[in-house]
Scaffold this motif. Structure first.
Motif, short mmCIF file in Angstrom:
data_model
loop_
_atom_site.label_atom_id
_atom_site.label_comp_id
_atom_site.label_asym_id
_atom_site.label_seq_id
_atom_site.Cartn_x
_atom_site.Cartn_y
_atom_site.Cartn_z
N GLY A 1 33.82 46.89 43.29
CA GLY A 1 33.40 45.61 42.72
C GLY A 1 34.51 44.88 42.00
N GLN A 2 35.50 45.60 41.52
CA GLN A 2 36.58 44.93 40.79
C GLN A 2 37.47 44.12 41.73
OE1 GLN A 2 38.54 47.03 37.70
NE2 GLN A 2 36.84 48.42 37.33
N MET A 3 37.71 44.64 42.93
CA MET A 3 38.45 43.86 43.92
C MET A 3 37.64 42.63 44.32
SD MET A 3 40.98 43.20 45.95
CE MET A 3 42.05 44.64 46.08
N MET B 1 41.90 35.02 43.45
CA MET B 1 43.10 35.85 43.60
C MET B 1 43.26 36.26 45.06
SD MET B 1 43.10 38.48 40.38
CE MET B 1 43.05 37.92 38.68
N SER B 2 44.51 36.31 45.51
CA SER B 2 44.77 36.87 46.82
C SER B 2 44.59 38.38 46.74
CB SER B 2 46.19 36.53 47.28
OG SER B 2 47.14 37.17 46.43
N ARG B 3 44.52 39.03 47.91
CA ARG B 3 44.36 40.49 47.91
C ARG B 3 45.55 41.16 47.24
NH1 ARG B 3 41.66 44.63 50.36
NH2 ARG B 3 42.89 46.48 50.87
N VAL B 4 46.76 40.63 47.50
CA VAL B 4 47.96 41.21 46.90
C VAL B 4 47.93 41.05 45.39
CG1 VAL B 4 50.46 41.04 46.75
CG2 VAL B 4 49.33 40.87 48.98
N MET B 5 47.57 39.85 44.92
CA MET B 5 47.53 39.60 43.48
C MET B 5 46.45 40.44 42.81
SD MET B 5 47.09 35.96 41.50
CE MET B 5 47.22 35.88 39.70
N ALA B 6 45.29 40.56 43.44
CA ALA B 6 44.21 41.36 42.87
C ALA B 6 44.61 42.83 42.80
CB ALA B 6 42.94 41.20 43.70
N MET B 7 45.30 43.29 43.84
CA MET B 7 45.76 44.68 43.84
C MET B 7 46.77 44.90 42.72
SD MET B 7 45.46 47.64 45.33
CE MET B 7 44.67 47.23 46.90
N ARG B 8 47.69 43.95 42.54
CA ARG B 8 48.74 44.12 41.53
C ARG B 8 48.21 43.99 40.12
NH1 ARG B 8 51.69 40.00 42.81
NH2 ARG B 8 51.04 38.65 41.09
N GLU B 9 47.32 43.03 39.88
CA GLU B 9 46.89 42.74 38.52
C GLU B 9 45.67 43.53 38.06
OE1 GLU B 9 48.51 40.82 36.49
OE2 GLU B 9 49.99 40.14 37.95
#
Length: 275
Positions: A153-155, A163-171
């Motif tokens: 759920g957080q993603m 957020m992009s997938r990359v940004m969501a993964m990083r942040e």
């Protein structure tokens, strides 16, 4: 009463074990260790200790960096990327480290003609490469497990906020995954230190190499083993302390991460309600 009795028996057995070990160590030090030789060989072990520290620092940084990349590749939506990462992990976890070191140290120079290999002192670079590739596989699996432990759920919440997938993964995901995987990564890096004992077989002048030389020249095993034990413990206990500090720091940041995750969930639910 039974619980108290079991506790007392456990304490007595533990104390007996400590007494036996202390007595054995005391007898070995007093009867088997040559103090003059102990002082004589100390500089040689210091030199080897510095070599091991340098190898461990470089290999640790590279293996953790590689492990993060491999862990992200394992959860990639691309089946090609995911399968290649899985194959890498299976190979380096499924074959002995010593085999991998032999392939790198003896095999790679054979790809060139006789006398054409460009690196003269290949043992230390081969050691760093071997340790990095081997432990990068274990760190990659730890990172993958840490990411999978983060709720999906957080993603979704991060993506719903633009957020992009990359940004969501990083942040959002990776900081929590790092905290989840930190203990496993720390244990693996301590194992990396102990794996440096294998490097003597590819001509790296490390701690066990000095032990072998001293033992063969003096026929005294216990005296150099004292320095072997102390220097390895100095590295592993320092790394254990560092991992403990990182875990405490991660715990301090846990509340902030949970607050951030809660905020994302509320915003996500608000957006869904508005729709």
């Amino acid at each position: 009463m039974r619980d108290a009795l079991v506790r007392r028996v456990g304490e007595m057995l533990s104390l007996a074990f400590v007494v036996v070990v202390a007595a054995l160590v005391g007898w070995i030090v007093s009867q088997q260790v040559d103090m003059s030789l102990l002082q004589t060989i100390f500089p040689r072990f210091v030199t080897a200790f510095i070599t091991v520290i340098q190898i461990v620092v470089v290999a640790s940084l590279l293996s953790v960096t590689l492990g993060i990349i491999v862990g992200l590749a394992r959860i990639s939506s691309s089946p090609i990327t995911s399968r290649i990462a899985k194959g890498y992990i299976e190979f380096f976890r499924g074959t002995p480290l010593l085999f991998q070191l032999f392939v790198i140290y003896y095999g790679i120079p054979k790809l060139w003609g006789v006398g054409e290999f460009p690196i003269v002192n290949w043992s230390i670079p081969a050691a760093v490469i071997g340790l990095t590739l081997n432990h990068g596989a274990y760190v990659g699996e730890a990172i993958r497990g840490g990411i999978n432990a983060v709720p999906d759920g957080q993603m979704e919440a991060a993506r719903s906020l633009g957020m992009s997938r990359v940004m969501a993964m990083r942040e959002v995901v990776l900081p929590q995954a790092w905290r989840n995987a930190l203990a496993a990564i720390g244990n693996d890096q301590i194992i990396l230190v102990k794996d440096t004992s294998l490097l003597t077989l590819i001509a790296v002048p490390e701690i066990m190499d000095v032990f072998r030389n001293v033992n063969s020249n003096s026929l005294d095993a216990w005296t150099p083993l004292v320095w072997v034990c102390l220097f390895y413990l100095a590295i592993t206990m320092s790394m254990s302390y560092l991992v403990s500090l990182l875990e405490k720091r991660a715990d301090w940041g846990a509340e902030a991460e949970e607050s951030k995750a809660t905020q994302l969930k509320r915003m996500f639910m608000g957006n869904r309600g508005g729709m």
